[in-house]
Motif scaffolding. Sequence first.
Motif: not given
Length: 63
Positions: A16-18, A31-33, A61-63
């Motif tokens: 749930x965090x990209x 690092x940024x999500x 899963x690629x967004x």
Amino acid sequence: MKRERYSNMIGYDFGGYVYQGAAYTKEGRQYVFLNNQDGSTWVTHYKGFREHIDKYDFPGRKI
């Protein structure tokens, strides 16, 4: 698990965090999500980053 370059992980979903990438700040490398649910940003240090992504198989899963 094969170790990947972190730049190759940009745009992948980890629970749930990209992952958006990393940046250098006064506190060091951060690092940024991006949260998929509410659009908020989560910034963490290396240990928190590794603890989070190690829970999931890469690639996510690629967004």
